[in-house]
Design an enzyme around this catalytic site. Structure first.
Site, PDB file in Angstrom:
ATOM      1  N   SER A 291      36.081  34.047  45.338  1.00 55.42           N
ATOM      2  CA  SER A 291      36.710  33.032  44.481  1.00 55.42           C
ATOM      3  C   SER A 291      36.132  33.054  43.062  1.00 55.42           C
ATOM      4  O   SER A 291      36.304  34.022  42.339  1.00 55.42           O
ATOM      5  CB  SER A 291      36.552  31.663  45.151  1.00 55.42           C
ATOM      6  OG  SER A 291      37.298  30.683  44.501  1.00 55.42           O
ATOM      7  N   ASP A 302      36.684  43.700  33.943  1.00 59.23           N
ATOM      8  CA  ASP A 302      37.916  44.000  33.210  1.00 59.23           C
ATOM      9  C   ASP A 302      37.676  44.105  31.711  1.00 59.23           C
ATOM     10  O   ASP A 302      38.335  44.885  31.015  1.00 59.23           O
ATOM     11  CB  ASP A 302      38.968  42.924  33.480  1.00 59.23           C
ATOM     12  CG  ASP A 302      39.640  43.098  34.832  1.00 59.23           C
ATOM     13  OD1 ASP A 302      39.352  44.090  35.527  1.00 59.23           O
ATOM     14  OD2 ASP A 302      40.453  42.227  35.196  1.00 59.23           O
ATOM     15  N   LYS A 316      39.258  36.886  47.516  1.00 63.75           N
ATOM     16  CA  LYS A 316      39.955  35.597  47.566  1.00 63.75           C
ATOM     17  C   LYS A 316      40.543  35.299  46.188  1.00 63.75           C
ATOM     18  O   LYS A 316      39.846  34.890  45.272  1.00 63.75           O
ATOM     19  CB  LYS A 316      39.022  34.462  47.986  1.00 63.75           C
ATOM     20  CG  LYS A 316      39.703  33.098  48.067  1.00 63.75           C
ATOM     21  CD  LYS A 316      38.731  32.039  48.578  1.00 63.75           C
ATOM     22  CE  LYS A 316      39.407  30.684  48.685  1.00 63.75           C
ATOM     23  NZ  LYS A 316      39.703  30.079  47.365  1.00 63.75           N
TER      24      LYS A 316
END
Length: 551
Positions: A291, A302, A316
């Protein structure tokens, strides 16, 4: 009853996004029809069933069964569970601040948290809990006793305890127990800073920020930073965004949520000036990082702002909100999916599709999509965060698992602390040969056995040989294998000295230096931490990883 159903339908229609009028009308009719059927069934059952029915318990089972067809994160909380909700969301609850465990029929204090009521009252690991507020713990399980000890801050709970064969009572004033989400921060070798974050509860980002700034001020030559998110199951999404903001410029998109309800779809950007956009960063993750941990690690990956070290994360990519219901009940409900800066969603399980056994399936490789980081590195959706530097996971042996589950480690350390008033500080404490030999002596009179994976295979082999009528031909071979395994197990304490020493070290350190000491003492032998330090100290390797070149 019908008026209530109609009102509920009208309310739900107001929440529904506008699609075609016919579609919404059909759905409203189906909703109204099924609510009326359920209401009539529930009333009929309560009035006519042969035995008395507990309305609350029956409804809870019905609700749980309905929600179980969705995903495991959509949960109903009755009023009695509000303390647990507070613990999940805020990392706090009303209680005495101690872990407990059940060994056989007895309940023991496992670990009093530092400077909290249980610790201040002098409770120690190994104290047996005999009664709570005059009610015996006999026949009670761990959950029963834990619930009895919790309560509103400021109220008093009286415990009857046993230590070294003597009974005594302690009246303890409960407090609002706020668990520290940053249990430890410090310096590693090579002037590398380190912060462990356990949960993304309230103020998690602030606490990491404060710890990072403190390390920088105390060590101006800090050459890198390790953020440890292993075993961090997540929490508040805004805390993840603010944490990333420590290392990323203001105005950067970190996460986007997309849901059925327009209000649940939003983009979250960094809002503040960063603390340091240049220092090399490594983030540690494992299969229990989920999460908000994955938002943090994934967005830093990223944006090519950190090297991710460890094992693949949980996967998740779903967002939950806790919504209030009537009569002080609540519901945690999945309202959207989240997408990190590259555009990928890392959700690994597709709960909308289930196999013939009703089990949700993993996203198949054929449906996974490639995305690009800021520097053009290829990353994928659909299976968690894949680390840039993968470390082969180490699994605990069956022997060590048995020593823990049967409380031999715990009970030995109970004796150890009575003989040793002090030990070395966490950074220097070691399990000496004398300590380990003492533990082996302690185990000599213990009726101790355990089952290994090899035991299971040999048992299956014996049964298969019997079915195939090979028993006579293979009997001698199987017996020899069994004898060798038995001999290995008999010498297991010698053969697994290094692993068991780590378990002993961990349990001893927590008795003298609490959770922070246990964590600090584990870092010097931690393979993931060692690898993260190596990456951060080798600037050329660090830059190559983030550029997408050969590692």
């Amino acid at each position: 009853m019908k008026k209530m159903v109609v009102a509920l339908v009208v309310m739900m229609m107001a929440w529904m996004p506008m699609r075609s009028q016919n579609t919404e009308g059909d759905r409203a009719f189906e909703l109204s029809k099924n609510l009326e059927i359920f209401s009539r069934l529930y009333q009929t059952l309560y009035v006519n069933y042969v035995d008395d029915i507990d309305p609350g318990a029956t409804m809870k089972k019905a609700i749980d069964a309905m929600l179980s067809s969705l995903d495991p994160y959509t949960v109903y909380y009755p009023e009695s569970d509000m303390e647990d909700v507070k613990l999940q969301l805020m990392g706090q609850y009303g209680g005495i601040g101690a872990l407990i465990h059940q060994e056989g029929k007895n309940i023991y204090i496992s670990e009093p948290y530092k400077d909290l009521p249980a610790d201040k009252a002098g409770l120690k690991a190994g104290d047996r809990i005999l009664a709570v507020n005059g009610e015996s713990t006999e026949g009670k399980n761990n959950g029963d006793v834990s619930s009895a000890m919790r309560g509103q801050a400021g109220t008093t709970v009286t415990l009857k305890l046993e230590r070294d064969g003597k009974t005594f009572e302690k009246s303890i004033t409960r407090a609002e127990i706020k668990l520290p989400n940053v249990p430890y921060s410090g310096m590693l070798e090579g002037n590398i800073g380190y912060v462990k974050l356990d949960e993304f509860t309230a103020d998690a980002a602030k606490n990491v920020r404060d710890a990072f700034i403190k390390l920088k001020n105390e060590h101006p030559d800090m050459a890198g930073f390790v953020l440890d998110l292993r075993n961090n199951g997540g929490g508040l999404m805004n805390e993840a965004v603010d944490l990333v903001n420590i290392f990323v410029k203001k105005g950067q998109l970190i996460v986007e949520t997309k849901g059925k309800v327009a209000a649940k779809s939003m983009k979250s950007y960094t809002r503040m000036a960063p603390i340091d956009t240049e220092i090399p960063v490594a983030v540690l993750i494992n299969g229990y990082s989920a999460s908000a941990s994955e938002i943090t690690a994934g967005s830093l990956q990223d944006l090519d702002r950190a090297v991710i070290v460890g094992t693949r994360s949980f996967g998740k990519g779903l967002v939950q909100n806790v919504l209030p219901l009537d009569y002080n009940t609540q519901m945690k409900i999945t309202v959207s999916k989240y997408y990190i800066p590259s555009g990928r969603c890392i959700q690994a399980i597709d709960y909308s599709h289930k196999d013939e056994n009703g089990k949700a399936v993993k996203v198949p490789d054929s449906l996974k999509t490639a995305f690009k980081t800021a520097n053009g590195r290829t990353v994928y959706d659909g299976f968690g965060i894949e680390p840039d530097v993968e470390i082969e996971p180490e699994y605990m042996t069956a022997l060590s698992s048995a020593l823990i589950s049967k409380y031999h480690i715990f009970n030995y350390v109970n004796q150890f602390v009575k003989k040793h008033a002090t030990i070395d500080d966490p950074e220097h404490f070691k399990i000496s040969d004398d300590i380990y030999n003492d533990f082996m002596d302690y185990m000599k009179d213990k009726n101790f056995d355990y089952t290994t994976a090899t035991d299971v295979v040999i048992k299956d082999l014996r049964e298969a040989a019997k079915e195939d009528k090979y028993t006579e031909a293979l009997q001698s071979t199987i017996d020899q294998l069994e004898a060798k395994i038995k001999a290995e197990k008999a010498d297991g304490l010698n053969n697994n000295k290094e692993e068991i020493s780590e378990l002993l070290k961990s349990e001893i350190l927590v008795r003298y230096y609490y959770a922070a000491g246990r964590l600090q003492g584990s870092l010097q032998d931690d393979p993931e931490v060692k690898e993260a330090v190596k990456v951060l100290k080798d600037r050329d390797r660090y830059n190559k990883i983030l550029s997408g070149k050969k590692k």
